[in-house]
Write an enzyme that holds these catalytic residues in place. Structure first.
Site, PDB file in Angstrom:
ATOM      1  N   GLU A 233      19.257  85.044  25.201  1.00 17.54           N
ATOM      2  CA  GLU A 233      18.109  85.367  24.334  1.00 17.54           C
ATOM      3  C   GLU A 233      17.430  86.687  24.672  1.00 17.54           C
ATOM      4  O   GLU A 233      16.208  86.745  24.868  1.00 17.54           O
ATOM      5  CB  GLU A 233      17.100  84.209  24.347  1.00 17.54           C
ATOM      6  CG  GLU A 233      17.681  82.947  23.747  1.00 17.54           C
ATOM      7  CD  GLU A 233      16.632  81.896  23.380  1.00 17.54           C
ATOM      8  OE1 GLU A 233      15.451  82.087  23.699  1.00 17.54           O
ATOM      9  OE2 GLU A 233      17.017  80.886  22.761  1.00 17.54           O
TER      10      GLU A 233
ATOM     11  N   GLU B   6      22.541  76.461  22.320  1.00 20.92           N
ATOM     12  CA  GLU B   6      21.306  75.665  22.392  1.00 20.92           C
ATOM     13  C   GLU B   6      20.942  75.203  20.994  1.00 20.92           C
ATOM     14  O   GLU B   6      21.161  75.911  20.018  1.00 20.92           O
ATOM     15  CB  GLU B   6      20.116  76.460  22.953  1.00 20.92           C
ATOM     16  CG  GLU B   6      20.166  76.675  24.441  1.00 20.92           C
ATOM     17  CD  GLU B   6      18.954  77.411  24.986  1.00 20.92           C
ATOM     18  OE1 GLU B   6      17.820  77.164  24.508  1.00 20.92           O
ATOM     19  OE2 GLU B   6      19.151  78.241  25.888  1.00 20.92           O
TER      20      GLU B   6
HETATM   21  C1  BG6 Z   1      15.248  78.724  24.473  1.00 19.83           C
HETATM   22  C2  BG6 Z   1      15.474  79.055  25.919  1.00 19.83           C
HETATM   23  O1  BG6 Z   1      14.555  79.757  23.916  1.00 19.83           O
HETATM   24  O2  BG6 Z   1      14.439  77.666  24.163  1.00 19.83           O
HETATM   25  C3  BG6 Z   1      15.295  77.887  26.873  1.00 19.83           C
HETATM   26  O3  BG6 Z   1      16.724  79.661  26.112  1.00 19.83           O
HETATM   27  C4  BG6 Z   1      14.109  77.070  26.446  1.00 19.83           C
HETATM   28  O4  BG6 Z   1      15.171  78.400  28.169  1.00 19.83           O
HETATM   29  C5  BG6 Z   1      14.361  76.550  25.023  1.00 19.83           C
HETATM   30  O5  BG6 Z   1      13.801  75.999  27.301  1.00 19.83           O
HETATM   31  C6  BG6 Z   1      13.268  75.637  24.497  1.00 19.83           C
HETATM   32  O6  BG6 Z   1      12.018  76.237  24.621  1.00 19.83           O
HETATM   33  P1  BG6 Z   1      10.836  75.474  25.363  1.00 19.83           P
HETATM   34  O7  BG6 Z   1       9.718  76.422  25.434  1.00 19.83           O
HETATM   35  O8  BG6 Z   1      10.515  74.282  24.547  1.00 19.83           O
HETATM   36  O9  BG6 Z   1      11.348  75.116  26.708  1.00 19.83           O
END
Ligand code: BG6
Length: 471
Positions: A166, A370
């Site tokens: 990211e 993700e």
């Molecule tokens: C992504 C990241 O942007 O979102 C992760 O790569 C992150 O590291 C995930 O945990 C979810 O975001 P958050 O703030 O809910 O943990």
């Protein structure tokens, strides 16, 4: 497009899940590990823990991998903490750190789980940060040297590499993600200079990978979210193009085609953010070619035309601070989409749209690294964790992946967020993503016991049926 018949998921589809080092490992200063910017983060939302113990995966990786194997994982995407390998960012290599990931990789291979390694997931060595971080061009060389160490030590067993997680979110939320001094004012030009250095670093590392590990595959891992116009008003459409270019295509055009996206470049010029580009940089970008694209998807974004004044900054975008920028776009909350407990919009159909768009633009194989639902899970009196909301979220997104495959997208894997519960980047321990519950609270570590959730058993069936059994 409605299809009379759906194509099945490819036979060797990489079903798995993801984590990142600072969010899951803990042991933040153990066995020679140096501090990263995430360890040294000063500001946490009230009532939110730091990353120091996290899910203690460092000490429990064998148990965690065994659970992944029980779910039937074909792949596991994790990140390596640069500061475990080279504690000060440059110089001495920490053998204990090398050993930890070597053991983790061997453990995965033991169960036929393909390791997919992210080289850098937000956790820049603090020592580099103190020397200017990505503003300092020396960090480019430091990243290349670090990559060399990874390729030398793990290249015999790791085929799939990801450069930077990211990068686009680090640039858009630089202060929150620790790459910029939180007190720095008027940081935007600096961020785009950092961005340029990261692009050069990424290109050099992709090239190095191809030279030293001919059988390996490497790609970028941005967060991609297709941007909708709020209406069919042509000005809204232009605003969506602006934000698509600035948020998404700037990063992928540079990684794949080795050039700056034209709309994004005109934005940099207009705002006075044009970075210094040294001789040879554009050739370096052009020469490097990713083998595939990994991207993280949570939901689409929606914008409307900018009013052109301070009001643009009061847009009602969702969580991801799609606020707006005068003269460029204004954030808009999409009324067609539901939101989760933390205000994040949910858009499975937008997942298909995003997959199609990325594939049409770049024609490279894609893996999702993700996608997931952050929620507050609770342990029932009988000790179980029922998370039908998460199952429903995954089911809808997997259905859309199959539609995208039928549309012709070359998708080879799905590694949602996250394999086990970990510490959310923005909301601490209470916001959970995992298939496996980690029994700890924000400030009470309890025993950090692992408990498979209802979604664990559901995902196991999904994998066993290669995506056919979603009920
Ligand atoms: C992504 C990241 O942007 O979102 C992760 O790569 C992150 O590291 C995930 O945990 C979810 O975001 P958050 O703030 O809910 O943990």
């Amino acid at each position: 497009m409605k299809h009379a018949q759906l194509k099945p998921f490819p036979k060797d589809f990489f079903w798995g899940a993801s984590t990142s080092a600072y969010q899951v490992e803990g042991a933040w200063n153990k066995d020679g590990k140096g501090p990263s910017v995430m360890d040294m983060r000063r500001k946490y939302p009230e009532g939110t823990t730091d990353f120091k113990v996290a899910s203690d995966h460092y000490h429990r990786y064998q148990e965690d991998v065994a659970l992944m194997a029980e779910m039937g994982f074909k792949a596991y995407r994790f990140s390596i903490a640069w500061t475990r390998i080279i504690p000060n960012g440059t110089g001495e290599v920490n053998l204990k750190g090398i050993e930890f990931y070597s053991n983790l990789i061997n453990e995965l291979i033991k169960y036929n789980i393909e390791p997919i390694v992210t080289m850098y997931h937000f956790d820049l060595p603090y020592a580099l940060h103190e020397r200017g971080g990505w503003s300092n061009r020396e960090t480019v060389n430091a990243f290349v040297d670090y990559a060399k160490v990874l390729f030398e030590n793990y290249g015999d067993r790791v085929k799939y590499w990801l450069t930077i997680n990211e990068q686009n979110m680090m640039i858009m939320h630089g202060k929150a993600l620790g790459i910029l001094d939180p007190d720095l004012e008027d940081a935007d030009r600096e961020l785009y200079q950092q961005n340029h250095h990261m692009l050069v670093a990424q290109a050099k590392v992709m090239d190095l990978c191809h030279q030293t590990l001919p059988a390996a595959l490497i790609g970028p891992a941005p967060n991609i979210a297709y941007v909708y116009p709020a209406t069919s008003n042509p000005e809204d459409v232009l605003a969506s193009q602006n934000f698509n270019a600035i948020r998404n295509w700037l990063y992928l055009d540079a990684a794949v085609y080795g050039r700056y996206n034209a709309t994004a470049w005109s934005y940099l010029e207009e705002k006075g953010y044009v970075p210094t580009i040294e001789d040879g940089d554009m050739e370096t970008l052009k020469k490097a070619k990713p083998d595939y694209i990994a991207f993280n998807y949570y939901a689409t974004k929606t914008v409307e035309a900018s009013v052109g004044d301070g009001n643009d900054k009061s847009g009602t975008g969702d969580q991801e601070i799609v606020i707006g920028e005068a003269g460029v776009y204004k954030g808009h909350s999409n009324p067609n989409l539901p939101t989760n407990d933390f205000g994040w919009q949910i858009d499975p159909v937008g997942f298909r749209a995003t997959l199609r768009e990325v594939y049409d633009r770049y024609q490279l194989p894609i893996i999702i690294t993700e996608n997931g639902l952050g929620a507050i899970d609770k342990v029932e009196e009988d000790g179980s964790i029922r998370d039908p909301y998460r199952i429903n979220y995954f089911k809808q997104h997997i259905e859309q992946m199959q539609l995208a495959i039928t549309d012709g997208v070359d998708l080879f894997g799905y590694c949602p967020w996250s394999a086990v519960d970990l510490i959310s980047t923005h909301s601490g321990a209470k916001k959970r993503y995992g298939f496996v519950f980690v029994d700890r609270e924000e400030f009470d570590l309890k025993e950090l016991r692992r408990i498979p959730k209802q979604s664990f058993y559901w995902y196991k069936d999904v994998i066993r049926s290669n995506g056919e059994k979603l009920q």
